[in-house]
Scaffold this motif. Structure first.
Motif, PDB file in Angstrom:
ATOM      1  N   THR A 232      66.268  24.936  14.808  1.00  0.00           N
ATOM      2  CA  THR A 232      65.313  24.084  13.899  1.00  0.00           C
ATOM      3  C   THR A 232      64.713  22.834  14.613  1.00  0.00           C
ATOM      4  OG1 THR A 232      67.075  23.219  12.825  1.00  0.00           O
ATOM      5  CG2 THR A 232      66.295  25.062  11.790  1.00  0.00           C
ATOM      6  N   PRO A 233      64.040  23.076  15.664  1.00  0.00           N
ATOM      7  CA  PRO A 233      63.706  21.701  16.314  1.00  0.00           C
ATOM      8  C   PRO A 233      62.536  21.285  15.414  1.00  0.00           C
ATOM      9  CG  PRO A 233      62.620  23.655  17.439  1.00  0.00           C
ATOM     10  CD  PRO A 233      63.359  24.228  16.375  1.00  0.00           C
ATOM     11  N   PRO A 234      62.148  19.737  15.566  1.00  0.00           N
ATOM     12  CA  PRO A 234      61.141  19.292  14.962  1.00  0.00           C
ATOM     13  C   PRO A 234      59.834  19.479  15.622  1.00  0.00           C
ATOM     14  CG  PRO A 234      62.202  17.738  16.405  1.00  0.00           C
ATOM     15  CD  PRO A 234      63.316  18.756  16.391  1.00  0.00           C
ATOM     16  N   ASP A 235      58.832  19.307  14.890  1.00  0.00           N
ATOM     17  CA  ASP A 235      57.509  19.995  15.158  1.00  0.00           C
ATOM     18  C   ASP A 235      56.938  19.685  16.691  1.00  0.00           C
ATOM     19  OD1 ASP A 235      57.189  21.089  13.020  1.00  0.00           O
ATOM     20  OD2 ASP A 235      55.800  19.754  11.856  1.00  0.00           O
ATOM     21  N   PRO A 236      57.213  18.393  17.064  1.00  0.00           N
ATOM     22  CA  PRO A 236      56.563  18.035  18.586  1.00  0.00           C
ATOM     23  C   PRO A 236      57.270  18.668  19.471  1.00  0.00           C
ATOM     24  CG  PRO A 236      56.955  15.799  17.257  1.00  0.00           C
ATOM     25  CD  PRO A 236      57.687  16.993  16.203  1.00  0.00           C
ATOM     26  N   ALA A 237      58.817  18.925  19.294  1.00  0.00           N
ATOM     27  CA  ALA A 237      59.662  19.521  20.407  1.00  0.00           C
ATOM     28  C   ALA A 237      59.147  21.155  20.218  1.00  0.00           C
ATOM     29  CB  ALA A 237      61.201  19.620  19.890  1.00  0.00           C
TER      30      ALA A 237
ATOM     31  N   THR B  62      56.201  22.367  19.659  1.00  0.00           N
ATOM     32  CA  THR B  62      54.937  22.473  20.443  1.00  0.00           C
ATOM     33  C   THR B  62      55.075  22.429  21.796  1.00  0.00           C
ATOM     34  OG1 THR B  62      53.837  21.193  18.454  1.00  0.00           O
ATOM     35  CG2 THR B  62      52.833  21.123  20.616  1.00  0.00           C
ATOM     36  N   LEU B  63      56.021  21.384  22.473  1.00  0.00           N
ATOM     37  CA  LEU B  63      56.208  21.526  23.883  1.00  0.00           C
ATOM     38  C   LEU B  63      56.935  22.653  24.348  1.00  0.00           C
ATOM     39  CD1 LEU B  63      56.042  19.783  26.588  1.00  0.00           C
ATOM     40  CD2 LEU B  63      58.456  18.669  25.856  1.00  0.00           C
ATOM     41  N   ALA B  64      58.000  23.187  23.605  1.00  0.00           N
ATOM     42  CA  ALA B  64      58.649  24.303  23.776  1.00  0.00           C
ATOM     43  C   ALA B  64      57.693  25.570  24.012  1.00  0.00           C
ATOM     44  CB  ALA B  64      59.579  24.746  22.958  1.00  0.00           C
ATOM     45  N   LYS B  65      56.900  25.761  22.814  1.00  0.00           N
ATOM     46  CA  LYS B  65      55.876  26.746  23.260  1.00  0.00           C
ATOM     47  C   LYS B  65      54.944  26.688  24.345  1.00  0.00           C
ATOM     48  CE  LYS B  65      55.521  27.783  18.221  1.00  0.00           C
ATOM     49  NZ  LYS B  65      54.643  27.873  16.956  1.00  0.00           N
ATOM     50  N   SER B  66      54.618  25.504  24.556  1.00  0.00           N
ATOM     51  CA  SER B  66      53.789  25.168  25.766  1.00  0.00           C
ATOM     52  C   SER B  66      54.332  25.323  27.151  1.00  0.00           C
ATOM     53  CB  SER B  66      53.307  23.728  25.743  1.00  0.00           C
ATOM     54  OG  SER B  66      52.390  23.289  26.948  1.00  0.00           O
ATOM     55  N   LEU B  67      55.720  25.067  27.161  1.00  0.00           N
ATOM     56  CA  LEU B  67      56.185  25.450  28.601  1.00  0.00           C
ATOM     57  C   LEU B  67      56.665  26.849  28.721  1.00  0.00           C
ATOM     58  CD1 LEU B  67      58.737  21.979  28.723  1.00  0.00           C
ATOM     59  CD2 LEU B  67      56.614  22.769  29.960  1.00  0.00           C
ATOM     60  N   SER B  68      57.275  27.383  27.599  1.00  0.00           N
ATOM     61  CA  SER B  68      57.821  29.020  27.562  1.00  0.00           C
ATOM     62  C   SER B  68      56.343  29.847  27.773  1.00  0.00           C
ATOM     63  CB  SER B  68      58.302  29.319  26.331  1.00  0.00           C
ATOM     64  OG  SER B  68      57.795  29.081  25.315  1.00  0.00           O
TER      65      SER B  68
END
Length: 288
Positions: free
Chosen positions: A272-277, A279-285
């Motif tokens: 359950t990461p916060p929204d900014p995390a 977003t960054l996770a999706k971008s990098l993955s």
């Protein structure tokens, strides 16, 4: 087993002092003594000698179990609190020293980010305990193989980067003229033990069949520039990702040709990461 008593025991064992543990925990010394006595009575075993204060064999075994158990409890609490909390607008990223590649840095939001460089093993723990929203950890692996990470909590992991590794040695080293090096030929060389900056010697031993790679000097920091300076000064060799050796005065970086391994970076977050995390996770993955 009461986790409050267990936490008191771990603190006393770490500090080797009842009074120091009392100060660290905000208890009276008498309360600390009562906690230890209650835990010993519950387990039916003496856990600490008193003069000096040190774990007994039973206490050593309990320590092996206690720290992962307490971390799991902290992780569970942080996960539940995170779900119930108001949405966070900042982002804290915990990373090992050589995990912060150019692609990761370019993907960070333009504001509201805290980057915290930690020891490799501390990164998963920070994410699990909620002191970091995301983690980046790196290590040596076969191509496309996941890293072996501490089992501290249920974490989601993504491989975000893989790159070749190079042996870094002084320019005057007898092997500096080589175009490639085999790890097995370097098992008896002088190595720098820099577990949180260079690729850990334990990983080199595992890749080479569990022998060799005795350290000549140990560096316990996280500054890659210091590690490179130690190599240039002739204190030993190290293994680094290719991008970390692009500008290294006084040193020569030679590709590792055997075994076939890579420097792998993985992104970690809770379920359950916060929204900014997120977003960054999706971008990098997405770009991995």
């Amino acid at each position: 087993m009461d986790p409050h008593l267990l936490r008191t025991y771990v603190t006393v064992a770490r500090l080797a002092s009842f009074s120091a543990a009392a100060r660290a925990l905000g208890y009276t010394q008498s309360a600390v003594s009562q906690h230890i006595a209650a835990l010993e009575q519950d387990l039916g075993a003496a856990l600490l000698t008193r003069r000096p204060v040190a774990p007994t064999p039973a206490g050593e075994r309990l320590l092996e179990h206690a720290e992962p158990l307490l971390l799991r409890l902290d992780a569970a609490r942080a996960d539940v609190v995170r779900m119930a909390a108001a949405p966070a607008f900042g982002l804290t990223l915990a990373a090992s020293a050589t995990a912060l590649g150019a692609r990761v840095l370019a993907a960070l939001p333009p504001a509201g980010v805290t980057v915290r460089v930690l020891a490799r093993d501390a990164v998963p723990a920070a994410v699990a305990a909620g002191t970091a929203d995301l983690g980046l950890v790196d290590g040596l692996a076969a191509p496309s193989d996941p890293l072996r990470l501490p089992d501290v909590a249920p974490l989601t992991t993504y491989g975000v980067a893989e790159e070749p590794v190079r042996v870094l040695l002084p320019t005057a080293h007898p092997l500096a003229h080589r175009t490639g090096l085999r790890l097995g030929d370097l098992a008896d060389a002088r190595w720098l033990d820099a577990p949180d900056t260079g690729l850990p010697l334990a990983q080199l031993r595992a890749a080479n069949g569990s022998h060799g790679f005795r350290p000549a000097l140990r560096y316990e920091g996280t500054d890659v520039r210091v590690l490179i300076a130690l190599v240039a000064a002739g204190h030993g060799l190290t293994l680094l990702p290719r991008t970390a050796t692009d500008t290294t005065p006084g040193t020569t970086a030679i590709p590792l040709t055997e075994p076939r391994v890579v420097h792998r970076t993985e992104l970690l977050h809770t379920t359950t990461p916060p929204d900014p995390a997120r977003t960054l996770a999706k971008s990098l993955s997405a770009g991995s």
